[in-house]
Design a protein around this motif. Structure first.
Motif, PDB file in Angstrom:
ATOM      1  N   PHE A 299       1.101  -1.257  -0.026  1.00 57.27           N
ATOM      2  CA  PHE A 299      -0.083   0.006  -0.033  1.00 57.27           C
ATOM      3  C   PHE A 299       0.915   1.244   0.050  1.00 57.27           C
ATOM      4  O   PHE A 299       0.563   2.115  -0.756  1.00 57.27           O
ATOM      5  CB  PHE A 299      -0.869  -0.046   1.154  1.00 57.27           C
ATOM      6  CG  PHE A 299      -1.964   1.472   1.262  1.00 57.27           C
ATOM      7  CD1 PHE A 299      -2.839   1.201   0.550  1.00 57.27           C
ATOM      8  CD2 PHE A 299      -1.341   2.330   2.121  1.00 57.27           C
ATOM      9  CE1 PHE A 299      -3.796   2.506   0.534  1.00 57.27           C
ATOM     10  CE2 PHE A 299      -2.194   3.489   2.304  1.00 57.27           C
ATOM     11  CZ  PHE A 299      -3.518   3.717   1.545  1.00 57.27           C
ATOM     12  N   ALA A 300       2.020   1.198   0.718  1.00 56.79           N
ATOM     13  CA  ALA A 300       2.918   2.209   0.842  1.00 56.79           C
ATOM     14  C   ALA A 300       3.490   2.681  -0.556  1.00 56.79           C
ATOM     15  O   ALA A 300       3.561   3.985  -1.124  1.00 56.79           O
ATOM     16  CB  ALA A 300       4.051   2.220   1.691  1.00 56.79           C
ATOM     17  N   ARG A 301       3.650   1.626  -1.535  1.00 52.77           N
ATOM     18  CA  ARG A 301       4.305   1.842  -2.780  1.00 52.77           C
ATOM     19  C   ARG A 301       3.116   2.273  -3.689  1.00 52.77           C
ATOM     20  O   ARG A 301       3.254   3.397  -4.585  1.00 52.77           O
ATOM     21  CB  ARG A 301       4.767   0.527  -3.340  1.00 52.77           C
ATOM     22  CG  ARG A 301       6.147   0.116  -2.557  1.00 52.77           C
ATOM     23  CD  ARG A 301       6.971  -0.932  -3.393  1.00 52.77           C
ATOM     24  NE  ARG A 301       5.889  -2.086  -3.435  1.00 52.77           N
ATOM     25  CZ  ARG A 301       6.122  -3.217  -2.595  1.00 52.77           C
ATOM     26  NH1 ARG A 301       6.901  -2.953  -1.464  1.00 52.77           N
ATOM     27  NH2 ARG A 301       5.288  -4.152  -2.817  1.00 52.77           N
ATOM     28  N   GLU A 302       2.013   1.528  -3.611  1.00 52.09           N
ATOM     29  CA  GLU A 302       0.924   1.989  -4.392  1.00 52.09           C
ATOM     30  C   GLU A 302       0.505   3.668  -4.085  1.00 52.09           C
ATOM     31  O   GLU A 302      -0.067   4.125  -5.113  1.00 52.09           O
ATOM     32  CB  GLU A 302      -0.279   1.140  -3.980  1.00 52.09           C
ATOM     33  CG  GLU A 302      -1.781   1.470  -4.621  1.00 52.09           C
ATOM     34  CD  GLU A 302      -1.447   1.064  -6.231  1.00 52.09           C
ATOM     35  OE1 GLU A 302      -2.247   1.630  -7.119  1.00 52.09           O
ATOM     36  OE2 GLU A 302      -0.388   0.748  -6.564  1.00 52.09           O
ATOM     37  N   ALA A 303       0.508   4.044  -2.989  1.00 55.91           N
ATOM     38  CA  ALA A 303       0.035   5.212  -2.496  1.00 55.91           C
ATOM     39  C   ALA A 303       0.908   6.464  -3.374  1.00 55.91           C
ATOM     40  O   ALA A 303       0.267   7.417  -3.693  1.00 55.91           O
ATOM     41  CB  ALA A 303       0.019   5.509  -1.360  1.00 55.91           C
ATOM     42  N   LEU A 304       1.943   5.908  -3.757  1.00 55.64           N
ATOM     43  CA  LEU A 304       2.981   6.918  -4.408  1.00 55.64           C
ATOM     44  C   LEU A 304       2.845   6.852  -5.777  1.00 55.64           C
ATOM     45  O   LEU A 304       3.428   7.543  -6.546  1.00 55.64           O
ATOM     46  CB  LEU A 304       4.163   6.764  -4.145  1.00 55.64           C
ATOM     47  CG  LEU A 304       4.523   7.022  -2.425  1.00 55.64           C
ATOM     48  CD1 LEU A 304       6.355   6.763  -2.024  1.00 55.64           C
ATOM     49  CD2 LEU A 304       4.274   8.525  -2.201  1.00 55.64           C
ATOM     50  N   ARG A 305       2.582   5.569  -6.396  1.00 58.96           N
ATOM     51  CA  ARG A 305       2.323   5.218  -7.829  1.00 58.96           C
ATOM     52  C   ARG A 305       1.398   6.033  -8.689  1.00 58.96           C
ATOM     53  O   ARG A 305       0.323   6.491  -8.215  1.00 58.96           O
ATOM     54  CB  ARG A 305       2.242   3.923  -8.008  1.00 58.96           C
ATOM     55  CG  ARG A 305       2.309   3.397  -9.421  1.00 58.96           C
ATOM     56  CD  ARG A 305       2.145   1.857  -9.288  1.00 58.96           C
ATOM     57  NE  ARG A 305       0.921   1.086  -9.302  1.00 58.96           N
ATOM     58  CZ  ARG A 305       0.095   1.091 -10.190  1.00 58.96           C
ATOM     59  NH1 ARG A 305       0.193   1.371 -11.354  1.00 58.96           N
ATOM     60  NH2 ARG A 305      -1.227   0.623  -9.908  1.00 58.96           N
ATOM     61  N   ARG A 306       1.771   6.564  -9.827  1.00 61.10           N
ATOM     62  CA  ARG A 306       0.671   7.157 -10.606  1.00 61.10           C
ATOM     63  C   ARG A 306      -0.230   6.042 -11.193  1.00 61.10           C
ATOM     64  O   ARG A 306       0.340   5.414 -12.210  1.00 61.10           O
ATOM     65  CB  ARG A 306       1.569   7.969 -11.681  1.00 61.10           C
ATOM     66  CG  ARG A 306       0.647   8.790 -12.398  1.00 61.10           C
ATOM     67  CD  ARG A 306       0.068  10.090 -11.781  1.00 61.10           C
ATOM     68  NE  ARG A 306      -0.924  10.868 -12.613  1.00 61.10           N
ATOM     69  CZ  ARG A 306      -1.696  11.858 -11.944  1.00 61.10           C
ATOM     70  NH1 ARG A 306      -1.585  12.216 -10.852  1.00 61.10           N
ATOM     71  NH2 ARG A 306      -2.303  12.662 -12.910  1.00 61.10           N
ATOM     72  N   VAL A 307      -1.390   6.143 -10.764  1.00 62.71           N
ATOM     73  CA  VAL A 307      -2.206   5.252 -11.479  1.00 62.71           C
ATOM     74  C   VAL A 307      -3.000   5.914 -12.652  1.00 62.71           C
ATOM     75  O   VAL A 307      -3.926   6.923 -12.216  1.00 62.71           O
ATOM     76  CB  VAL A 307      -3.047   4.602 -10.550  1.00 62.71           C
ATOM     77  CG1 VAL A 307      -4.249   3.723 -11.153  1.00 62.71           C
ATOM     78  CG2 VAL A 307      -2.381   3.832  -9.365  1.00 62.71           C
ATOM     79  N   THR A 308      -2.950   5.277 -13.957  1.00 62.80           N
ATOM     80  CA  THR A 308      -4.014   5.861 -14.865  1.00 62.80           C
ATOM     81  C   THR A 308      -5.121   5.183 -15.314  1.00 62.80           C
ATOM     82  O   THR A 308      -5.913   5.674 -15.999  1.00 62.80           O
ATOM     83  CB  THR A 308      -3.023   6.248 -16.020  1.00 62.80           C
ATOM     84  OG1 THR A 308      -2.390   4.813 -16.664  1.00 62.80           O
ATOM     85  CG2 THR A 308      -1.912   7.145 -15.766  1.00 62.80           C
ATOM     86  N   ASP A 309      -5.178   3.832 -14.993  1.00 66.28           N
ATOM     87  CA  ASP A 309      -6.326   2.979 -15.598  1.00 66.28           C
ATOM     88  C   ASP A 309      -7.416   2.492 -14.466  1.00 66.28           C
ATOM     89  O   ASP A 309      -6.733   2.311 -13.338  1.00 66.28           O
ATOM     90  CB  ASP A 309      -5.698   1.596 -16.261  1.00 66.28           C
ATOM     91  CG  ASP A 309      -4.789   2.136 -17.418  1.00 66.28           C
ATOM     92  OD1 ASP A 309      -5.132   2.921 -18.174  1.00 66.28           O
ATOM     93  OD2 ASP A 309      -3.774   1.443 -17.576  1.00 66.28           O
ATOM     94  N   VAL A 310      -8.416   2.131 -14.898  1.00 70.75           N
ATOM     95  CA  VAL A 310      -9.477   1.729 -14.056  1.00 70.75           C
ATOM     96  C   VAL A 310      -9.144   0.301 -13.817  1.00 70.75           C
ATOM     97  O   VAL A 310      -9.390  -0.388 -13.049  1.00 70.75           O
ATOM     98  CB  VAL A 310     -10.760   1.987 -14.397  1.00 70.75           C
ATOM     99  CG1 VAL A 310     -12.054   1.257 -13.546  1.00 70.75           C
ATOM    100  CG2 VAL A 310     -11.146   3.680 -14.293  1.00 70.75           C
TER     101      VAL A 310
END
Length: 315
Positions: A20-31
């Motif tokens: 979750f810590a990594r995901e919160a920083l990742r730029r997510v573009t797709d649903v």
């Protein structure tokens, strides 16, 4: 419970926190997030929990095996704000548009975990309204509100259930070895909530003094941006505003038997009322461990059996 199993609980918890810590920083573009798109089985889509993050489903995708295609439904970074989650129906419409574009033909296997189950229900309603078939809606310990099926405090069972659940919950907390960490995390989350309340006041806005997400989730809100944290808080409240309508499709509900005595969720009665043909399966796990090894293996095995019964679903 063996020492190895206890270690597995702790290991999975740490992996989830780090993820979750990594995901919160990742730029997510797709649903639509492919977690296993190489299998030959029918595609299964699962809606995120209150965090908007779907990468945590990677554990469950692995437990389902290589043949079962699995996709998470997530909120892109640009939409992780309070405005996007102002209503369950608007969130669902956005996801349905993306899902129909991703899979133009065939029926859907759709699920949702926790808060995601409410979104998945509304998505299923909207898909069927568009003439698309939802062969199975899967609920992973998702609570449903405003059904009139909740048990009031005057009912004897309301008080019996907490007493009955306390020994099992206490045993699990001890075996998972996270009681101190959980208390510390909740304390950190409360400090974060207080900080946001102060900033809200400074902006001249009204502070909502209601139930807050910080009291119910164990993630570290310090990993989130302020906007993402406000998204989580808003989605947490939005789920209480949604009024579901009766659903005639097939529903499979997995309910955690080990509940927190401080917040019991009588979810089975609500789903039976809204979806009369619901199949309820109680799993000896907590809300959190349902989607992780080792508890999640029982869920994955049962779900694979139900999917196999449906036959081939075209993509």
């Amino acid at each position: 419970m063996t020492v190895a199993t206890e270690h597995e609980f702790v290991r999975m918890k740490r992996l989830a926190e780090a993820g979750f810590a990594r995901e919160a920083l990742r730029r997510v573009t797709d649903v639509i997030l492919p977690l296993n798109d190489d299998g030959t089985g029918p595609a299964f889509y699962c809606v995120h929990d209150v965090t908007g993050v779907a990468t945590s489903f990677r554990f469950f995708a692995k437990m389902l095996g290589l043949r079962q295609r699995f996709y998470g439904i997530q909120t892109p970074t640009k939409h992780r704000n309070p405005e996007f989650v102002s209503s369950i129906r608007s969130i669902s419409q956005h996801y349905v548009d993306e899902l129909v574009e991703f899979q133009p033909e065939g029926s859907f296997l759709l699920g949702g975990y926790s808060t995601g189950a409410v979104i998945a229900l509304e998505m299923a309603q909207q898909l069927r309204a568009r003439g698309r078939e939802v062969s199975l809606l899967v609920v992973f310990d998702g609570e449903l509100f405003n059904t009139g099926a909740a048990i009031g405090s005057r009912h004897p069972f309301y008080w019996f259930e907490p007493i009955w659940s306390l020994p099992r919950w206490t045993t699990r907390v001890v075996k998972e070895r996270y009681s101190f960490q959980l208390l510390r995390r909740k304390a950190v989350n409360k400090v974060s909530a207080a900080h946001r309340a102060i900033m809200t006041k400074l902006r001249g806005e009204v502070v909502r003094r209601k139930l807050t997400a910080e009291n119910f989730v164990s993630i570290n809100f310090n990993h989130c941006s302020l906007e993402h944290a406000n998204y989580i808080h808003s989605l947490f409240h939005t789920q209480f505003d949604y009024v579901p309508t009766e659903y005639s499709g097939r529903v499979l509900v997995y309910a955690a038997k080990i509940q927190d005595p401080a917040r019991l969720r009588h979810l089975t009665a609500a789903w039976r009322k809204i979806a009369p043909v619901s199949e309820i399966v109680e799993i000896r796990c907590t809300h959190v461990t349902m989607m992780r090894p080792p508890d999640g293996y029982a869920v994955a095995k049962h779900l694979l059996g139900r999917i196999a019964e449906l036959g081939s679903v075209s993509h």
